[in-house]
Enzyme design. Structure first.
Site, PDB file in Angstrom:
ATOM      1  N   CYS A   8       0.870  -1.185   0.000  1.00  0.00           N
ATOM      2  CA  CYS A   8       0.000   0.000   0.000  1.00  0.00           C
ATOM      3  C   CYS A   8       0.902   1.229   0.000  1.00  0.00           C
ATOM      4  O   CYS A   8       2.093   1.126  -0.323  1.00  0.00           O
ATOM      5  CB  CYS A   8      -0.972  -0.019   1.177  1.00  0.00           C
ATOM      6  SG  CYS A   8      -0.176  -0.030   2.801  1.00  0.00           S
ATOM      7  N   ASN A  11       2.400   1.427   4.242  1.00  0.00           N
ATOM      8  CA  ASN A  11       2.706   0.154   4.925  1.00  0.00           C
ATOM      9  C   ASN A  11       2.445   0.239   6.429  1.00  0.00           C
ATOM     10  O   ASN A  11       3.154  -0.374   7.228  1.00  0.00           O
ATOM     11  CB  ASN A  11       4.154  -0.298   4.635  1.00  0.00           C
ATOM     12  CG  ASN A  11       4.453  -1.737   5.075  1.00  0.00           C
ATOM     13  OD1 ASN A  11       5.577  -2.054   5.463  1.00  0.00           O
ATOM     14  ND2 ASN A  11       3.486  -2.616   5.024  1.00  0.00           N
ATOM     15  N   CYS A  13      -1.245   0.696   7.348  1.00  0.00           N
ATOM     16  CA  CYS A  13      -2.673   0.365   7.512  1.00  0.00           C
ATOM     17  C   CYS A  13      -3.063  -0.865   6.696  1.00  0.00           C
ATOM     18  O   CYS A  13      -3.234  -1.959   7.237  1.00  0.00           O
ATOM     19  CB  CYS A  13      -3.562   1.550   7.121  1.00  0.00           C
ATOM     20  SG  CYS A  13      -3.395   2.980   8.216  1.00  0.00           S
ATOM     21  N   ARG A  14      -3.212  -0.704   5.386  1.00  0.00           N
ATOM     22  CA  ARG A  14      -3.805  -1.776   4.580  1.00  0.00           C
ATOM     23  C   ARG A  14      -2.903  -2.968   4.359  1.00  0.00           C
ATOM     24  O   ARG A  14      -3.320  -4.122   4.562  1.00  0.00           O
ATOM     25  CB  ARG A  14      -4.268  -1.206   3.225  1.00  0.00           C
ATOM     26  CG  ARG A  14      -5.405  -0.214   3.361  1.00  0.00           C
ATOM     27  CD  ARG A  14      -5.591   0.612   2.105  1.00  0.00           C
ATOM     28  NE  ARG A  14      -4.467   1.516   1.888  1.00  0.00           N
ATOM     29  CZ  ARG A  14      -4.295   2.268   0.818  1.00  0.00           C
ATOM     30  NH1 ARG A  14      -5.177   2.205  -0.170  1.00  0.00           N
ATOM     31  NH2 ARG A  14      -3.263   3.071   0.718  1.00  0.00           N
ATOM     32  N   SER A  15      -1.656  -2.745   3.919  1.00  0.00           N
ATOM     33  CA  SER A  15      -0.826  -3.917   3.595  1.00  0.00           C
ATOM     34  C   SER A  15      -0.382  -4.726   4.820  1.00  0.00           C
ATOM     35  O   SER A  15      -0.318  -5.954   4.729  1.00  0.00           O
ATOM     36  CB  SER A  15       0.357  -3.549   2.689  1.00  0.00           C
ATOM     37  OG  SER A  15       1.212  -2.610   3.284  1.00  0.00           O
ATOM     38  N   ASP A 124      -8.095   3.829   1.213  1.00  0.00           N
ATOM     39  CA  ASP A 124      -7.161   4.298   2.233  1.00  0.00           C
ATOM     40  C   ASP A 124      -7.936   4.777   3.465  1.00  0.00           C
ATOM     41  O   ASP A 124      -8.735   5.697   3.362  1.00  0.00           O
ATOM     42  CB  ASP A 124      -6.359   5.454   1.613  1.00  0.00           C
ATOM     43  CG  ASP A 124      -5.323   6.019   2.553  1.00  0.00           C
ATOM     44  OD1 ASP A 124      -5.314   5.640   3.743  1.00  0.00           O
ATOM     45  OD2 ASP A 124      -4.517   6.846   2.094  1.00  0.00           O
TER      46      ASP A 124
HETATM   47  P1  4NP Z   1      -1.695   2.795   4.131  1.00  0.00           P
HETATM   48  O1  4NP Z   1      -2.353   4.112   4.756  1.00  0.00           O
HETATM   49  O2  4NP Z   1      -1.183   3.150   2.760  1.00  0.00           O
HETATM   50  O3  4NP Z   1      -2.839   1.844   4.083  1.00  0.00           O
HETATM   51  O4  4NP Z   1      -0.596   2.364   5.089  1.00  0.00           O
HETATM   52  C1  4NP Z   1      -1.690   5.350   4.760  1.00  0.00           C
HETATM   53  C2  4NP Z   1      -0.659   5.572   5.614  1.00  0.00           C
HETATM   54  C3  4NP Z   1      -0.018   6.798   5.643  1.00  0.00           C
HETATM   55  C4  4NP Z   1      -0.431   7.805   4.794  1.00  0.00           C
HETATM   56  C5  4NP Z   1      -1.459   7.575   3.919  1.00  0.00           C
HETATM   57  C6  4NP Z   1      -2.089   6.346   3.906  1.00  0.00           C
HETATM   58  N1  4NP Z   1       0.194   9.069   4.839  1.00  0.00           N
HETATM   59  O5  4NP Z   1      -0.234   9.978   4.109  1.00  0.00           O
HETATM   60  O6  4NP Z   1       1.182   9.254   5.575  1.00  0.00           O
END
Ligand code: 4NP
Length: 153
Positions: A8, A11, A13-15, A124
């Site tokens: 994602c 790294n 939340c989702r992955s 997201d």
């Molecule tokens: P992820 O979520 O891609 O599912 O880990 C996010 C984590 C951090 C950010 C955006 C989405 N960020 O903008 O820092």
């Protein structure tokens, strides 16, 4: 041995959630020896950090332990992994941009493994409320089920 990498943006939340759910399913199927499972982000912003505490809390309520530490995708990952599964279209485009052409077919959208849902991406959850985290878990549980089904004889 099948090597699967979930990807994602951050790294956190989702992955990491996909990684934990898929590992849980693989272990429950008695197939832990047959898989290498990891996750990574397309950005290094959160490298070295544990998963988002909100995501960890929602996942823990369903029995998943998000223990992975954030890391950015590395060029060697495109060689090592058999499947590189993107959570959304931005991840997919970013991965394709940096992937050597001979490995590009390894990159797919994660939700392709739950075609019955008609959902293309895992949204997201970072800037939203608790519903978004529950949605991530709902989607990834079904996609991980489909993925394991596809990868087991
Ligand atoms: P992820 O979520 O891609 O599912 O880990 C996010 C984590 C951090 C950010 C955006 C989405 N960020 O903008 O820092």
């Amino acid at each position: 041995m099948t090597r699967v990498l979930f990807v994602c943006l951050g790294n956190i939340c989702r992955s990491p959630t996909a990684e934990a759910i898929f590992r849980d399913k693989v272990e429950k199927a008695g197939l832990a020896e047959d898989f290498e499972i990891d996750s990574a982000g397309t950005i290094g912003e959160h490298s070295g950090n544990p998963a988002d505490s909100r995501m960890r809390e929602h996942a823990a309520r369903r029995g998943y332990d998000l223990s992975s530490i954030s890391r950015k995708i590395h060029p060697a990952d495109f060689h090592r992994y058999d499947l590189i599964l993107a959570m959304d279209r931005e991840n997919l485009v970013d991965l394709r941009d940096i992937c050597p052409p001979e490995h590009r077919a390894k990159i797919r959208l994660m939700m392709g493994y739950a075609p019955q849902l008609g959902v293309e991406i895992v949204p997201d959850p970072y800037y939203g409320g608790s519903q978004g985290f529950e949605r991530v878990l709902d989607l990834l549980e079904l996609a991980c089920e489909g993925l394991l089904r596809e990868l087991t004889p």
